[in-house]
Write a protein that holds these residues in place. Structure first.
Motif, mmCIF file in Angstrom:
data_model
loop_
_atom_site.group_PDB
_atom_site.id
_atom_site.type_symbol
_atom_site.label_atom_id
_atom_site.label_comp_id
_atom_site.label_asym_id
_atom_site.label_seq_id
_atom_site.Cartn_x
_atom_site.Cartn_y
_atom_site.Cartn_z
ATOM 1 N N LEU A 147 -19.560 -33.789 9.447
ATOM 2 C CA LEU A 147 -18.912 -32.593 9.939
ATOM 3 C C LEU A 147 -18.559 -31.760 8.721
ATOM 4 O O LEU A 147 -17.888 -32.238 7.813
ATOM 5 N N VAL A 148 -19.061 -30.534 8.681
ATOM 6 C CA VAL A 148 -18.774 -29.654 7.546
ATOM 7 C C VAL A 148 -17.838 -28.564 8.045
ATOM 8 O O VAL A 148 -18.176 -27.826 8.963
ATOM 9 N N LEU A 149 -16.659 -28.500 7.462
ATOM 10 C CA LEU A 149 -15.683 -27.494 7.872
ATOM 11 C C LEU A 149 -15.818 -26.273 6.969
ATOM 12 O O LEU A 149 -15.816 -26.390 5.746
ATOM 13 N N LEU A 150 -15.944 -25.113 7.610
ATOM 14 C CA LEU A 150 -16.093 -23.865 6.860
ATOM 15 C C LEU A 150 -14.905 -22.966 7.173
ATOM 16 O O LEU A 150 -14.339 -23.028 8.257
ATOM 17 N N ASN A 151 -14.569 -22.113 6.229
ATOM 18 C CA ASN A 151 -13.538 -21.128 6.544
ATOM 19 C C ASN A 151 -14.208 -19.895 7.155
ATOM 20 O O ASN A 151 -15.423 -19.882 7.358
ATOM 21 N N HIS A 152 -13.423 -18.863 7.449
ATOM 22 C CA HIS A 152 -13.992 -17.710 8.150
ATOM 23 C C HIS A 152 -15.014 -16.980 7.308
ATOM 24 O O HIS A 152 -15.776 -16.178 7.813
ATOM 25 N N ARG A 153 -15.047 -17.261 6.003
ATOM 26 C CA ARG A 153 -16.071 -16.632 5.155
ATOM 27 C C ARG A 153 -17.277 -17.564 4.991
ATOM 28 O O ARG A 153 -18.107 -17.354 4.121
ATOM 29 N N TYR A 154 -17.319 -18.625 5.796
ATOM 30 C CA TYR A 154 -18.396 -19.608 5.729
ATOM 31 C C TYR A 154 -18.428 -20.338 4.386
ATOM 32 O O TYR A 154 -19.474 -20.776 3.940
ATOM 33 N N GLU A 155 -17.270 -20.442 3.732
ATOM 34 C CA GLU A 155 -17.185 -21.254 2.524
ATOM 35 C C GLU A 155 -16.810 -22.663 2.947
ATOM 36 O O GLU A 155 -15.961 -22.846 3.822
ATOM 37 N N GLU A 156 -17.431 -23.647 2.325
ATOM 38 C CA GLU A 156 -17.202 -25.034 2.719
ATOM 39 C C GLU A 156 -15.823 -25.504 2.294
ATOM 40 O O GLU A 156 -15.410 -25.326 1.162
ATOM 41 N N LEU A 157 -15.100 -26.098 3.234
ATOM 42 C CA LEU A 157 -13.769 -26.608 2.941
ATOM 43 C C LEU A 157 -13.774 -28.121 2.781
ATOM 44 O O LEU A 157 -13.077 -28.668 1.951
ATOM 45 N N GLU A 158 -14.542 -28.776 3.629
ATOM 46 C CA GLU A 158 -14.487 -30.235 3.647
ATOM 47 C C GLU A 158 -15.718 -30.784 4.355
ATOM 48 O O GLU A 158 -16.262 -30.126 5.239
ATOM 49 N N ARG A 159 -16.135 -31.994 3.960
ATOM 50 C CA ARG A 159 -17.222 -32.686 4.655
ATOM 51 C C ARG A 159 -16.705 -34.027 5.130
ATOM 52 O O ARG A 159 -16.121 -34.776 4.352
ATOM 53 N N ILE A 160 -16.936 -34.328 6.391
ATOM 54 C CA ILE A 160 -16.480 -35.599 6.942
ATOM 55 C C ILE A 160 -17.691 -36.350 7.474
ATOM 56 O O ILE A 160 -18.333 -35.886 8.417
ATOM 57 N N PRO A 161 -18.031 -37.495 6.854
ATOM 58 C CA PRO A 161 -19.188 -38.261 7.355
ATOM 59 C C PRO A 161 -18.880 -38.854 8.727
ATOM 60 O O PRO A 161 -17.792 -39.361 8.960
ATOM 61 N N LEU A 162 -19.856 -38.769 9.621
ATOM 62 C CA LEU A 162 -19.633 -39.232 10.997
ATOM 63 C C LEU A 162 -20.353 -40.542 11.296
ATOM 64 O O LEU A 162 -20.107 -41.149 12.329
ATOM 65 N N SER A 163 -21.242 -40.982 10.397
ATOM 66 C CA SER A 163 -22.122 -42.104 10.741
ATOM 67 C C SER A 163 -21.382 -43.349 11.221
ATOM 68 O O SER A 163 -21.878 -44.066 12.081
ATOM 69 N N ASP A 164 -20.201 -43.635 10.666
ATOM 70 C CA ASP A 164 -19.526 -44.884 11.063
ATOM 71 C C ASP A 164 -18.519 -44.689 12.182
ATOM 72 O O ASP A 164 -17.785 -45.596 12.523
#
Length: 114
Positions: A33-50
């Motif tokens: 899961l890649v969280l972006l702010n309103h300017r589409y800048e990446e804030l955080e990545r959360i791996p979902l596989s597990d």
């Protein structure tokens, strides 16, 4: 290899219910899961596989994504930009006061020239 059945179920059945949640499939990449702010800048990545489907749903809701009843259900006004935090609105000087009331009207007698 591909995503686990849990993640796959989330992607195919749950993502369409979430407002402002999009799936970009990158072949061979671990789902995250890649969280972006309103300017589409990446804030955080959360791996979902597990994670289980339930855990992912919980996570997405905790992050503030709005879950619709059906993929075509309307999204309430206040969730249109969810989960983005609304930008603080800067009031222009002529706007009504903070409580929403307009400033009191002056008595005409005070300004006979108006």
């Amino acid at each position: 290899v591909g995503p686990s059945p849990q993640v796959k179920a989330f992607v195919t059945q749950d993502i369409p219910l979430y407002h402002n949640l999009e799936m970009k499939h990158l072949p061979g990449a671990d789902p995250e899961l890649v969280l972006l702010n309103h300017r589409y800048e990446e804030l955080e990545r959360i791996p979902l596989s597990d994670m289980t489907r339930e855990e992912i749903n919980q996570l997405v809701q905790e992050l503030g994504f709005y879950r619709k009843e059906t993929p075509d259900a309307p999204v309430p006004e206040e969730f249109q930009f969810a989960p983005a935090k609304p930008l603080p609105t800067v009031m222009p000087p002529q706007a009504p006061t903070a409580d929403g009331k307009t400033p009191p009207k002056r008595d005409k007698e005070e300004h006979p020239d108006l």
